[in-house]
Enzyme design. Structure first.
Site, PDB file in Angstrom:
ATOM      1  N   HIS A 516      38.264  40.239  41.261  1.00  0.00           N
ATOM      2  CA  HIS A 516      38.939  39.752  40.053  1.00  0.00           C
ATOM      3  C   HIS A 516      38.005  39.806  38.848  1.00  0.00           C
ATOM      4  O   HIS A 516      38.344  40.376  37.799  1.00  0.00           O
ATOM      5  CB  HIS A 516      39.409  38.316  40.290  1.00  0.00           C
ATOM      6  CG  HIS A 516      40.000  37.640  39.092  1.00  0.00           C
ATOM      7  ND1 HIS A 516      41.343  37.417  38.946  1.00  0.00           N
ATOM      8  CD2 HIS A 516      39.417  37.138  37.964  1.00  0.00           C
ATOM      9  CE1 HIS A 516      41.569  36.812  37.779  1.00  0.00           C
ATOM     10  NE2 HIS A 516      40.404  36.621  37.176  1.00  0.00           N
ATOM     11  N   GLU A 517      36.831  39.215  38.989  1.00  0.00           N
ATOM     12  CA  GLU A 517      35.907  39.179  37.853  1.00  0.00           C
ATOM     13  C   GLU A 517      35.398  40.573  37.508  1.00  0.00           C
ATOM     14  O   GLU A 517      35.143  40.876  36.341  1.00  0.00           O
ATOM     15  CB  GLU A 517      34.744  38.233  38.152  1.00  0.00           C
ATOM     16  CG  GLU A 517      35.149  36.776  38.328  1.00  0.00           C
ATOM     17  CD  GLU A 517      35.884  36.194  37.129  1.00  0.00           C
ATOM     18  OE1 GLU A 517      35.701  36.706  36.012  1.00  0.00           O
ATOM     19  OE2 GLU A 517      36.641  35.220  37.309  1.00  0.00           O
ATOM     20  N   HIS A 520      37.620  42.133  35.009  1.00  0.00           N
ATOM     21  CA  HIS A 520      37.294  41.825  33.615  1.00  0.00           C
ATOM     22  C   HIS A 520      36.200  42.765  33.104  1.00  0.00           C
ATOM     23  O   HIS A 520      36.276  43.287  31.992  1.00  0.00           O
ATOM     24  CB  HIS A 520      36.800  40.381  33.500  1.00  0.00           C
ATOM     25  CG  HIS A 520      37.872  39.348  33.541  1.00  0.00           C
ATOM     26  ND1 HIS A 520      38.946  39.340  32.661  1.00  0.00           N
ATOM     27  CD2 HIS A 520      38.044  38.261  34.341  1.00  0.00           C
ATOM     28  CE1 HIS A 520      39.727  38.296  32.929  1.00  0.00           C
ATOM     29  NE2 HIS A 520      39.202  37.634  33.938  1.00  0.00           N
ATOM     30  N   HIS A 523      37.536  46.060  32.329  1.00  0.00           N
ATOM     31  CA  HIS A 523      38.304  46.001  31.082  1.00  0.00           C
ATOM     32  C   HIS A 523      37.362  46.153  29.891  1.00  0.00           C
ATOM     33  O   HIS A 523      37.674  46.835  28.913  1.00  0.00           O
ATOM     34  CB  HIS A 523      39.061  44.671  31.025  1.00  0.00           C
ATOM     35  CG  HIS A 523      40.254  44.688  30.137  1.00  0.00           C
ATOM     36  ND1 HIS A 523      41.035  43.577  29.919  1.00  0.00           N
ATOM     37  CD2 HIS A 523      40.812  45.663  29.384  1.00  0.00           C
ATOM     38  CE1 HIS A 523      42.011  43.872  29.086  1.00  0.00           C
ATOM     39  NE2 HIS A 523      41.895  45.128  28.746  1.00  0.00           N
TER      40      HIS A 523
END
Length: 737
Positions: A516-517, A520, A523
């Site tokens: 999940h991290e 980021h 992104h």
């Protein structure tokens, strides 16, 4: 997870980026030279390392190995002085406001302060100490004054508004128009239109809130550091060997060699509650964790929360809003609190109903064991694990033997290579400064061209002074308007170190969080925007990209190649993989309900009149009205709910994870339905083009439609969680314009 310090005060205003209009490039260059000369003159007045240009390889990197706390406050104060001088010069320009002479120099301003805040962020999140917290408290009101001086600069806002009013008739491209919209909205919603006493009161409130946020955070950190439990060997029944080894290493690090440390953090609490056979110890560990900030002592946060809610309500009232949530959501995908609440209330009944089923299953196991208990919150994880074994023949600790942290990192690199064409190469140790020996750095390049994209820093392990949880941040954004800036990104976790020479083994949930991290970070790294403002995010959208990346953990390519036994090196057995996939919807009642309870409380806190509010009583009574199952608690209880009370990033916006998860479930089906599955090249190309690279250059609803061809809807989410699909009514998450 979004830019730790800048987001607190300067990103919203100084991430006001732009590029020169096509007919004004010469003017832009002249302005740039003048601005640089002025900045250099001011910089010469200070030899503070924290303000200095980043030098060295990869376009320059922070001097993390040389930062000294004594330099921090002077650096922030000088950086603020320099930034305000630059903004004052822009506001005083007698020329007609243009994109080139107003927006562009605004974007250029604050560079020195931005560098100083990168260091501040490390102390605040990764390397806190009592000495830093003293400085942090002193700086809180200084940050608030700085923010007020920006947003209440009438002449500056007048120039911004002039450009905003004429944006459609100016020769601006789509990115430039988006930049103008974002800057104007940020100013107008931050008090720029206020006059007289209202303007002064707004600034006073901001200053006080900044102080309260800092105190709240430090209180939580103090309770996380102050409630360690040290166990003897006789108290370890049920705990896996890997956890015991890590607990022993942590105890030794804390000066208690021969004992076993259970720290007051989720990474320690969660596995202990899952496996410990000692019910009284489970209750103690559970109580310590969920009572952070709520112990009636000097670190109690309840009075602070009441004041925060009251001040927030007063502040938005000055701007004519009925409540804080109404103000907060106006530029989010949801647009209104009612739409956010509608989504959560559509899911809540199914989640609570599933909890009842889960508790019944757990109680049956406890009764069969003649435990003579009724399931309590400190029993939920323990008996859920027993049910998992009984229903699915799936042992979480068995799965953990195949989840080595280093292998998971390499799996993430593989996924990034397949979807984004990125390659991660370790940098030579010592060539890039780091702030702690645990931190490692990789260079990110394009696999085909070899072009340098940026750096990725990883700080994976828990330690004293490090905030709990996991997060991603940027030390430098991508932009091209003023010379290409390559990304400096980081991921930060709180895994417990294994014994010397032993690999770090993590749970499936922790592995998902790791992915999940990393989403980021991808992104950040995939950004292809011209202006730094466009690297900002819409809170109920930015979690989407990271939640989506979690899905690749369970793809065959990752399972077959990276999940191997830490002792034998044997691949994870096919029958165990089948059990994992079969149990994918297991315990969704718990996971969904504990999250939704926090999100609902957040929104309800910010839609009621907070006058005279008692946060503890409000939390208790609201949950009772919602029908909160007594066997579990909110994921983040109010007194330690840092997402909404240590700042304003997620305040009235914690629902955003659910909003983003609707997008995630829907986008996952786009991959699942494609010819190439989750590695389909065409779908991946659309994903990067429309959902990662544009950042905030495109309205999120438009970006999602460009990827999917339609709006997302709630049905995919309900299918994902194994919940019944609610009766048909409007259930899309498109923004209503």
């Amino acid at each position: 997870m979004r830019r730790t310090m800048i987001a607190l005060s300067i990103a919203a205003a100084l991430a006001a980026s732009g590029c020169g209009e096509k007919a004004q490039k010469d003017e832009n260059v002249k302005d740039s030279v003048k601005a640089e000369q002025s900045k250099n003159a001011m910089a010469q007045q200070s030899d503070n390392l924290l303000l200095a240009d980043w030098i060295g390889p990869y376009g320059g990197v922070p001097a993390f190995d040389k930062m000294e706390l004594e330099d921090l406050k002077p650096a922030i104060e000088k950086g603020i002085e320099m930034s305000l001088a630059e903004l004052k010069a822009i506001a005083a320009d007698s020329a007609k406001p243009t994109f080139a002479n107003t927006i562009v120099p605004m974007e250029r301003s604050g560079a020195e302060l931005g560098r100083a805040t990168a260091y501040y962020g490390i102390w605040a999140a990764n390397m806190s100490s009592p000495e830093f917290r003293k400085v942090q408290q002193e700086l809180a009101s200084i940050w608030a004054d700085y923010e007020s001086k920006i947003y209440q600069n009438k002449a500056l806002f007048k120039r911004i508004k002039a450009i905003y009013d004429q944006r459609d008739s100016m020769d601006l491209d789509a990115e430039q128009k988006r930049v103008v919209d974002l800057i104007y909205t940020q100013f107008s919603t931050s008090g720029a239109t206020l006059e007289g006493e209202a303007k002064e009161r707004y600034a006073e409130i901001n200053k006080r809130l900044a102080e309260l946020y800092t105190t709240f955070s430090n209180n939580v950190l103090a309770d996380e550091e102050g409630y360690d439990i040290f166990l003897s060997k006789e108290q370890l029944a049920g705990l896996p060997d890997s956890f015991v080894a890590a607990a022993a290493a942590m105890a030794e690090e804390k000066g208690e060699k021969g004992k076993y440390a259970i720290t007051n953090s989720r990474s320690s609490m969660d596995p202990f509650l899952t496996y410990s056979d000692n019910r009284e110890l489970r209750k103690q560990v559970w109580t310590n964790y969920y009572s952070r900030g709520d112990n009636g002592d000097e670190h109690d946060n309840n009075a602070l929360i009441a004041e925060i809610l009251t001040l927030r309500d007063e502040r938005v009232g000055l701007q004519g809003f009925d409540n804080y949530a109404q103000w907060r959501l106006q530029d989010r995908m949801a647009k209104t609190p009612e739409r956010a609440m509608e989504l959560m209330e559509a899911v809540w009944p199914a989640a609570v109903a599933r909890v009842k089923e889960e508790v019944a299953d757990m109680q049956a196991v406890a009764d069969a064991e003649k435990a003579n208990i009724t399931i309590e919150p400190w029993d939920y994880r323990y008996y859920a694990e027993k049910v998992r074994k009984d229903k699915y023949d799936l042992n979480s600790d068995e799965v953990k033997q195949y989840l080595q942290l280093d292998n998971l990192r390499e799996a993430m690199f593989y996924v990034a290579g397949e979807l984004f064409n990125f390659e991660f190469t370790p940098v030579k140790e010592g060539s890039v400064p780091v702030f702690h020996e645990d931190v490692k750095v990789w260079e990110v390049t394009d696999k085909t061209s070899g072009e340098h994209i940026g750096l990725w820093y990883l700080d994976p392990f828990a330690r004293a002074g490090k905030r709990s949880g996991a997060w991603a941040t940027m030390y430098r954004d991508h932009s091209t308007f003023d010379g290409k800036k390559n990304v400096l990104s980081s991921n930060n976790s709180n895994f417990i170190k294994g014994a010397p020479g032993e690999p770090v083994l993590v749970s499936w949930d922790d592995a998902e969080t790791f992915f999940h991290e990393f989403g980021h970070a991808l992104h950040f790294l995939a950004s292809n925007v011209t202006y730094p403002t466009l690297n900002s995010g819409v809170r109920d959208y930015t979690e989407f990209q990271s939640q989506l990346l979690e899905r690749w953990l369970s793809t065959d390519a990752v399972i077959d190649n990276y999940l191997v036994h830490y002792k034998t090196g044997e691949p994870i057995p096919a029958d165990l993989v089948a059990k994992i996939k079969k149990a994918a919807k297991f315990n969704q009642g718990f996971a969904t309900t504990e999250y939704l309870a926090s999100a609902l409380i957040d929104l309800k806190f910010h839609t009621v009149d907070p006058k005279g509010i008692d946060p503890d009583k409000f939390e208790r009574e609201t949950l009772e009205k919602l029908g909160m199952p007594k066997e579990l608690v909110m994921r983040h209880r109010t007194p330690h709910f840092g997402h909404i009370f240590s700042g304003e990033g997620y305040s009235a916006g914690y629902y955003g994870y659910m909003w983003a998860d609707v997008l995630t479930s829907d986008a996952s089906e786009a991959f699942a339905e494609s010819k190439g599955g989750f590695y389909d090249k065409n779908v991946a190309a659309k994903l990067v083009k429309h959902l990662f690279a544009p950042r905030n250059a495109v309205d999120p609803a438009d970006a999602y439609r460009a990827f999917r061809g339609r709006d997302a809807n709630i049905e995919a989410l309900m299918r994902d969680r194994g919940f019944p699909i609610p009766e048909k009514k409007e259930s899309s998450v498109a923004a209503k314009n």
